[in-house]
Design a protein around this motif. Sequence first.
Motif, PDB file in Angstrom:
ATOM      1  N   GLN A  16      33.574  73.174 -31.951  1.00 54.86           N
ATOM      2  CA  GLN A  16      34.534  72.402 -31.168  1.00 54.86           C
ATOM      3  C   GLN A  16      34.345  72.647 -29.679  1.00 54.86           C
ATOM      4  O   GLN A  16      34.557  71.743 -28.860  1.00 54.86           O
ATOM      5  CB  GLN A  16      35.964  72.733 -31.595  1.00 54.86           C
ATOM      6  N   GLY A  17      33.956  73.857 -29.311  1.00 53.09           N
ATOM      7  CA  GLY A  17      33.665  74.131 -27.903  1.00 53.09           C
ATOM      8  C   GLY A  17      32.491  73.301 -27.412  1.00 53.09           C
ATOM      9  O   GLY A  17      32.525  72.726 -26.315  1.00 53.09           O
ATOM     10  N   MET A  18      31.444  73.219 -28.223  1.00 45.55           N
ATOM     11  CA  MET A  18      30.286  72.411 -27.841  1.00 45.55           C
ATOM     12  C   MET A  18      30.619  70.931 -27.799  1.00 45.55           C
ATOM     13  O   MET A  18      30.099  70.184 -26.963  1.00 45.55           O
ATOM     14  CB  MET A  18      29.131  72.674 -28.820  1.00 45.55           C
ATOM     15  N   GLN A  19      31.487  70.491 -28.701  1.00 48.70           N
ATOM     16  CA  GLN A  19      31.920  69.093 -28.677  1.00 48.70           C
ATOM     17  C   GLN A  19      32.658  68.775 -27.381  1.00 48.70           C
ATOM     18  O   GLN A  19      32.451  67.720 -26.785  1.00 48.70           O
ATOM     19  CB  GLN A  19      32.824  68.824 -29.887  1.00 48.70           C
ATOM     20  N   ARG A  20      33.482  69.713 -26.952  1.00 51.17           N
ATOM     21  CA  ARG A  20      34.194  69.480 -25.691  1.00 51.17           C
ATOM     22  C   ARG A  20      33.220  69.486 -24.519  1.00 51.17           C
ATOM     23  O   ARG A  20      33.380  68.712 -23.568  1.00 51.17           O
ATOM     24  CB  ARG A  20      35.284  70.529 -25.491  1.00 51.17           C
ATOM     25  N   MET A  21      32.231  70.353 -24.554  1.00 48.64           N
ATOM     26  CA  MET A  21      31.213  70.350 -23.504  1.00 48.64           C
ATOM     27  C   MET A  21      30.500  69.004 -23.449  1.00 48.64           C
ATOM     28  O   MET A  21      30.246  68.463 -22.360  1.00 48.64           O
ATOM     29  CB  MET A  21      30.199  71.475 -23.755  1.00 48.64           C
ATOM     30  N   LEU A  22      30.182  68.449 -24.614  1.00 53.61           N
ATOM     31  CA  LEU A  22      29.516  67.150 -24.668  1.00 53.61           C
ATOM     32  C   LEU A  22      30.385  66.069 -24.046  1.00 53.61           C
ATOM     33  O   LEU A  22      29.878  65.203 -23.311  1.00 53.61           O
ATOM     34  CB  LEU A  22      29.197  66.804 -26.126  1.00 53.61           C
ATOM     35  N   TRP A  23      31.690  66.122 -24.313  1.00 54.91           N
ATOM     36  CA  TRP A  23      32.608  65.157 -23.712  1.00 54.91           C
ATOM     37  C   TRP A  23      32.617  65.298 -22.186  1.00 54.91           C
ATOM     38  O   TRP A  23      32.690  64.322 -21.452  1.00 54.91           O
ATOM     39  CB  TRP A  23      34.003  65.348 -24.293  1.00 54.91           C
ATOM     40  N   GLY A  24      32.521  66.522 -21.711  1.00 54.91           N
ATOM     41  CA  GLY A  24      32.447  66.763 -20.272  1.00 54.91           C
ATOM     42  C   GLY A  24      31.185  66.183 -19.663  1.00 54.91           C
ATOM     43  O   GLY A  24      31.210  65.591 -18.576  1.00 54.91           O
ATOM     44  N   PHE A  25      30.051  66.334 -20.353  1.00 54.88           N
ATOM     45  CA  PHE A  25      28.801  65.740 -19.868  1.00 54.88           C
ATOM     46  C   PHE A  25      28.898  64.216 -19.835  1.00 54.88           C
ATOM     47  O   PHE A  25      28.352  63.574 -18.934  1.00 54.88           O
ATOM     48  CB  PHE A  25      27.630  66.176 -20.746  1.00 54.88           C
ATOM     49  N   PHE A  26      29.594  63.638 -20.814  1.00 55.32           N
ATOM     50  CA  PHE A  26      29.800  62.191 -20.826  1.00 55.32           C
ATOM     51  C   PHE A  26      30.558  61.748 -19.578  1.00 55.32           C
ATOM     52  O   PHE A  26      30.167  60.796 -18.898  1.00 55.32           O
ATOM     53  CB  PHE A  26      30.570  61.795 -22.091  1.00 55.32           C
ATOM     54  N   LYS A  27      31.637  62.444 -19.262  1.00 49.26           N
ATOM     55  CA  LYS A  27      32.425  62.081 -18.081  1.00 49.26           C
ATOM     56  C   LYS A  27      31.605  62.209 -16.799  1.00 49.26           C
ATOM     57  O   LYS A  27      31.630  61.326 -15.931  1.00 49.26           O
ATOM     58  CB  LYS A  27      33.662  62.985 -17.978  1.00 49.26           C
ATOM     59  N   GLU A  28      30.881  63.316 -16.701  1.00 51.02           N
ATOM     60  CA  GLU A  28      30.170  63.607 -15.453  1.00 51.02           C
ATOM     61  C   GLU A  28      28.930  62.734 -15.274  1.00 51.02           C
ATOM     62  O   GLU A  28      28.764  62.083 -14.244  1.00 51.02           O
ATOM     63  CB  GLU A  28      29.786  65.090 -15.424  1.00 51.02           C
ATOM     64  N   LEU A  29      28.061  62.701 -16.277  1.00 52.67           N
ATOM     65  CA  LEU A  29      26.762  62.059 -16.103  1.00 52.67           C
ATOM     66  C   LEU A  29      26.793  60.552 -16.321  1.00 52.67           C
ATOM     67  O   LEU A  29      26.028  59.825 -15.695  1.00 52.67           O
ATOM     68  CB  LEU A  29      25.745  62.690 -17.060  1.00 52.67           C
TER      69      LEU A  29
END
Length: 521
Positions: A205-218
């Motif tokens: 779940q931590g990695m999933q949230r990181m992926l969501w963060g990359f989506f927002k940023e990149l």
Amino acid sequence: MGITSFYFLVFYGIVLILYYVLPKRWQWGVLLIASIFYYLCSGNAILILYPLLAVAVSFAGIYWMTKAQEEEALLKERGKDAAKRRKAALLFVIFANVAALFFLKYINFGIHTINAAASFFGAGKDILSGFNWLVPLGISYYALSLIGYVVDVYFGIAVPQKNPAKLALYGMFFPVMVSGPILRYREDGEQFFEPHPFDYKQVTQGMQRMLWGFFKELVISERMALIVNTIYGNYEAYPGVYIWLGTVAFAFQLYTNFSGGMDIVLGLAQTFGLKLPENFRRPFFSKNISEYWRRWHISLGVWMKEYVFYPLLRSSFFTRLSKDMRKKLGKKRGKQITTFAGMFLLWFSVGIWHGGDWKYIIGSGLLHWFYIVSGELLEPWYLKCMEKLHINPKARAVDILRIVRTFFLVNIGFVFFRASSVGDAWKMLKSAATVFNPGILIGGQIFELGLDWIEFTIAVVSLLILFGVSLMQRKGDVRERIREKAMPVRWLIWYALLFYVILLGYYGPGFSTAEFIYQGF
């Protein structure tokens, strides 16, 4: 080493493996070494002396406060006051950290202000030269976290940390150095030193949230930046509706940049078994400015209230002011005036925290103070108008109008935040209010602002995805809801997001590792 870089992901992967492979009693040591290494690789290595010095000063202050309390009886026999010693230690820590923060971040603000005053009075354009000070990474975050902790120890609501290395980890935990959040030891500190067994759910779940963060940023923020830079970089050529378009784009650029960074940081911490405080809760759904600041940069707002606003109101000056105002204006109005005065200083502090420039003090500080004060003073009149017009103030349509109104007011502040100066901000607002050119929205001109129609479509679709997920978040954790789905559905969702980021993340010409906007604060 930027947090969205390939090298950072490799570094993070190595740290995560060591964290769970080595004995649990070494876990906090792994994080400390990783934090030091990250700091050394994130710019001028010598700058690590600043956070280390801040930790050393804070540890010394805690030591002397604790020692004075333990030896209170002995000191009293010698005619010495333990309370005064504890207070002196507290003031020393606060002064040292605040002085370093202001000296490193705001010396140019003082120089620019002096030069502006000198120019106004005809003393010449520049009587002092600015300096490009070497500002350490995350100074605003580690300084406020350490100050808050020492204050809590002084008042007995946090346990003194007797290991300087552990205090260094709390003050320098590497993900937090990028853009927060601001930690509070009594809530977040001890977990750093507890054993954390491998938990598949927490890691995934931590990695999933990181992926969501990359989506927002990149995917979103990097595209919004192109529109913003085009319009704000030459605002005279883009009047009227262009200004509003650029400002709304900046609102989403800043939000996806900052909250995306938070998703990466909090998700990364979760993979280590750590729970850091949330910093955003869908701020653009706020119905008023006060609610907006309870949803935007939450940890800063909490810190400012606890360590600036409430101490101000309890101070002897404000206590006397409150008594005088109540005698002259009545109990209700006198209390209100005193609170507004304290809020003025609070919002000035919030503004200057964002940067040493009047555009920040106005756009992120005093303008919001004006909004809140005006809202409180006009609320009785507003409710009477609603009653006379037979409008239900709790109606859904009214709530939507409040959300739109709040978003509009916040965007006015963003004009100051993003503009090069206060003067440019006023010119842009004047242009936005006086030039009427809505035809650009349908005439194809919006595809000449840095994004062609394909890139623009990707940005709009991505914003709609963000909006949809934000609506879903109002009903609970989206990751938990996805986890309840059948395995093929779960993997399909997360792999779709992964490839969406890989394929549609903005990696244009000259692209380098994305830097989060709030890393500079």
